[in-house]
Motif scaffolding. Sequence first.
Motif, PDB file in Angstrom:
ATOM      1  N   SER A 185      36.215  76.096  46.972  1.00 22.40           N
ATOM      2  CA  SER A 185      37.631  76.296  46.653  1.00 22.40           C
ATOM      3  C   SER A 185      38.234  77.422  47.489  1.00 22.40           C
ATOM      4  CB  SER A 185      37.818  76.602  45.168  1.00 22.40           C
ATOM      5  OG  SER A 185      37.278  77.870  44.838  1.00 22.40           O
ATOM      6  N   GLN A 186      37.373  78.124  48.224  1.00 22.33           N
ATOM      7  CA  GLN A 186      37.830  79.249  49.026  1.00 22.33           C
ATOM      8  C   GLN A 186      38.029  78.853  50.486  1.00 22.33           C
ATOM      9  OE1 GLN A 186      38.590  82.225  47.379  1.00 22.33           O
ATOM     10  NE2 GLN A 186      38.176  80.787  45.699  1.00 22.33           N
ATOM     11  N   ALA A 187      39.086  79.329  51.090  1.00 23.40           N
ATOM     12  CA  ALA A 187      39.401  79.011  52.482  1.00 23.40           C
ATOM     13  C   ALA A 187      38.261  79.448  53.395  1.00 23.40           C
ATOM     14  CB  ALA A 187      40.703  79.688  52.901  1.00 23.40           C
ATOM     15  N   GLY A 188      37.933  78.606  54.355  1.00 24.76           N
ATOM     16  CA  GLY A 188      36.897  78.927  55.333  1.00 24.76           C
ATOM     17  C   GLY A 188      35.498  78.507  54.936  1.00 24.76           C
ATOM     18  N   SER A 189      35.312  78.071  53.683  1.00 23.05           N
ATOM     19  CA  SER A 189      33.956  77.738  53.222  1.00 23.05           C
ATOM     20  C   SER A 189      33.405  76.482  53.895  1.00 23.05           C
ATOM     21  CB  SER A 189      33.940  77.575  51.694  1.00 23.05           C
ATOM     22  OG  SER A 189      34.901  76.620  51.286  1.00 23.05           O
ATOM     23  N   SER A 190      34.250  75.513  54.162  1.00 27.29           N
ATOM     24  CA  SER A 190      33.787  74.286  54.818  1.00 27.29           C
ATOM     25  C   SER A 190      33.252  74.588  56.213  1.00 27.29           C
ATOM     26  CB  SER A 190      34.921  73.262  54.909  1.00 27.29           C
ATOM     27  OG  SER A 190      35.377  72.891  53.630  1.00 27.29           O
ATOM     28  N   ALA A 191      33.973  75.416  56.952  1.00 30.17           N
ATOM     29  CA  ALA A 191      33.541  75.792  58.301  1.00 30.17           C
ATOM     30  C   ALA A 191      32.224  76.549  58.254  1.00 30.17           C
ATOM     31  CB  ALA A 191      34.614  76.636  58.977  1.00 30.17           C
ATOM     32  N   GLU A 192      32.027  77.378  57.222  1.00 33.30           N
ATOM     33  CA  GLU A 192      30.775  78.118  57.085  1.00 33.30           C
ATOM     34  C   GLU A 192      29.605  77.168  56.833  1.00 33.30           C
ATOM     35  OE1 GLU A 192      31.541  80.881  53.978  1.00 33.30           O
ATOM     36  OE2 GLU A 192      32.838  82.184  55.208  1.00 33.30           O
ATOM     37  N   ILE A 243      28.158  63.506  51.223  1.00 32.79           N
ATOM     38  CA  ILE A 243      28.603  63.161  49.880  1.00 32.79           C
ATOM     39  C   ILE A 243      29.495  64.282  49.363  1.00 32.79           C
ATOM     40  CG2 ILE A 243      27.920  62.589  47.518  1.00 32.79           C
ATOM     41  CD1 ILE A 243      25.290  61.546  48.622  1.00 32.79           C
ATOM     42  N   ASN A 244      30.797  64.037  49.389  1.00 32.71           N
ATOM     43  CA  ASN A 244      31.773  64.996  48.876  1.00 32.71           C
ATOM     44  C   ASN A 244      31.920  64.773  47.372  1.00 32.71           C
ATOM     45  OD1 ASN A 244      32.732  66.459  51.256  1.00 32.71           O
ATOM     46  ND2 ASN A 244      33.517  64.485  51.954  1.00 32.71           N
ATOM     47  N   ASN A 245      31.087  65.470  46.632  1.00 31.45           N
ATOM     48  CA  ASN A 245      31.000  65.266  45.183  1.00 31.45           C
ATOM     49  C   ASN A 245      31.669  66.384  44.384  1.00 31.45           C
ATOM     50  OD1 ASN A 245      29.635  64.457  42.500  1.00 31.45           O
ATOM     51  ND2 ASN A 245      28.759  66.490  42.907  1.00 31.45           N
ATOM     52  N   ALA A 246      31.714  67.593  44.911  1.00 33.61           N
ATOM     53  CA  ALA A 246      32.211  68.741  44.145  1.00 33.61           C
ATOM     54  C   ALA A 246      33.662  68.540  43.725  1.00 33.61           C
ATOM     55  CB  ALA A 246      32.079  70.014  44.977  1.00 33.61           C
ATOM     56  N   GLY A 247      33.951  68.930  42.506  1.00 32.36           N
ATOM     57  CA  GLY A 247      35.324  68.825  42.004  1.00 32.36           C
ATOM     58  C   GLY A 247      35.395  69.259  40.554  1.00 32.36           C
ATOM     59  N   VAL A 269      38.540  67.007  52.831  1.00 29.66           N
ATOM     60  CA  VAL A 269      39.137  66.646  54.117  1.00 29.66           C
ATOM     61  C   VAL A 269      38.477  67.436  55.250  1.00 29.66           C
ATOM     62  CG1 VAL A 269      41.256  66.761  55.502  1.00 29.66           C
ATOM     63  CG2 VAL A 269      41.339  65.934  53.144  1.00 29.66           C
ATOM     64  N   GLU A 270      38.290  68.725  55.043  1.00 19.47           N
ATOM     65  CA  GLU A 270      37.707  69.572  56.081  1.00 19.47           C
ATOM     66  C   GLU A 270      36.281  69.157  56.422  1.00 19.47           C
ATOM     67  OE1 GLU A 270      40.156  73.742  55.283  1.00 19.47           O
ATOM     68  OE2 GLU A 270      38.190  73.443  54.354  1.00 19.47           O
ATOM     69  N   LEU A 271      35.456  68.954  55.407  1.00 20.50           N
ATOM     70  CA  LEU A 271      34.068  68.579  55.666  1.00 20.50           C
ATOM     71  C   LEU A 271      33.987  67.227  56.373  1.00 20.50           C
ATOM     72  CD1 LEU A 271      32.391  69.770  52.350  1.00 20.50           C
ATOM     73  CD2 LEU A 271      32.000  70.710  54.633  1.00 20.50           C
ATOM     74  N   LEU A 278      34.882  67.734  59.984  1.00 27.33           N
ATOM     75  CA  LEU A 278      33.862  68.458  60.737  1.00 27.33           C
ATOM     76  C   LEU A 278      32.641  67.603  61.051  1.00 27.33           C
ATOM     77  CD1 LEU A 278      34.102  71.843  58.804  1.00 27.33           C
ATOM     78  CD2 LEU A 278      34.649  71.510  61.227  1.00 27.33           C
ATOM     79  N   PHE A 279      32.205  66.779  60.094  1.00 29.61           N
ATOM     80  CA  PHE A 279      30.947  66.053  60.277  1.00 29.61           C
ATOM     81  C   PHE A 279      31.122  64.641  60.829  1.00 29.61           C
ATOM     82  CE2 PHE A 279      29.538  69.373  57.331  1.00 29.61           C
ATOM     83  CZ  PHE A 279      28.342  69.751  57.933  1.00 29.61           C
ATOM     84  N   LEU A 280      32.325  64.095  60.767  1.00 31.73           N
ATOM     85  CA  LEU A 280      32.541  62.729  61.240  1.00 31.73           C
ATOM     86  C   LEU A 280      32.310  62.543  62.742  1.00 31.73           C
ATOM     87  CD1 LEU A 280      33.429  59.799  60.790  1.00 31.73           C
ATOM     88  CD2 LEU A 280      35.818  60.584  60.935  1.00 31.73           C
TER      89      LEU A 280
END
Length: 266
Positions: free
Chosen positions: A66-73, A89-93, A120-122, A125-127
Amino acid sequence: MKQFNGRWALITGASSGIGEVFAHELARKGSNLILTARTESKLHDLARKLIQTYGIKTQVIVSDLSQAGSSAEIYQACREQGRSVDLLINNAGFATHGLFEEQSLDRNHDQIMLNVMALVELTHLFLPEMLKKRYGAVINVASTAAFQPDPYMAVYGATKAFVLSFTQALWEENRKRGVQFLALCPGSTETSFFDAAGTNDAVIGKMDSPEHVVDIALHSLGTSRSYVVAGHMNYIVSQINRFVPKKVMLKAVSSLLRPTDKGVKE
């Protein structure tokens, strides 16, 4: 995508519920796993159990999406370890419940960041690497709440409608490029979801098991589906809005989701 043995899968929200079951089932099929969630102790306990039981490789990444920049990390941590992700698998929510104006704006901001922005970010990044290999899959966990507006869970329903629409659009974009997209739409499921939402008022119908939900998702990979609804009755209910006037549908959903502990009236 039907071959899991030796492939790397990344699961968000892996420490409990549907995410944890995904981890066990994929490990049983021989997948190596990148596990991410907020709770470090649960992730490491799960990783040890999977290694001991199935002999797979794991990587634990503690992150609050939920924090900005976490996907990139997360993406950078995978790159540093040379991980090539074949299944995301984008499961978190999570959800909020109650009258919209009484809900915390900060909490709803975090909900949108987690349910929508991190997903969306993940994916973004991985696609590209999947497309380069012409092999891979993305499972985005939506909900039966995605099929109609959801009074008293307005933000949650809207985020899941986004997930469903986004996933179906990318399914079409990528269906001839070697990467499958699947929106998984469970109904009420036996997880800690309702504890996080702070209510049981949003439970509709008989609760499904996370094992059944995951089984349906994995069996749907490799098919032509852009989305799958877990459970026959859930599917029927999800399609009712195609035949029932919007006002009638909204009134019915409102009566099901209306908070009982605060005496909310029409």
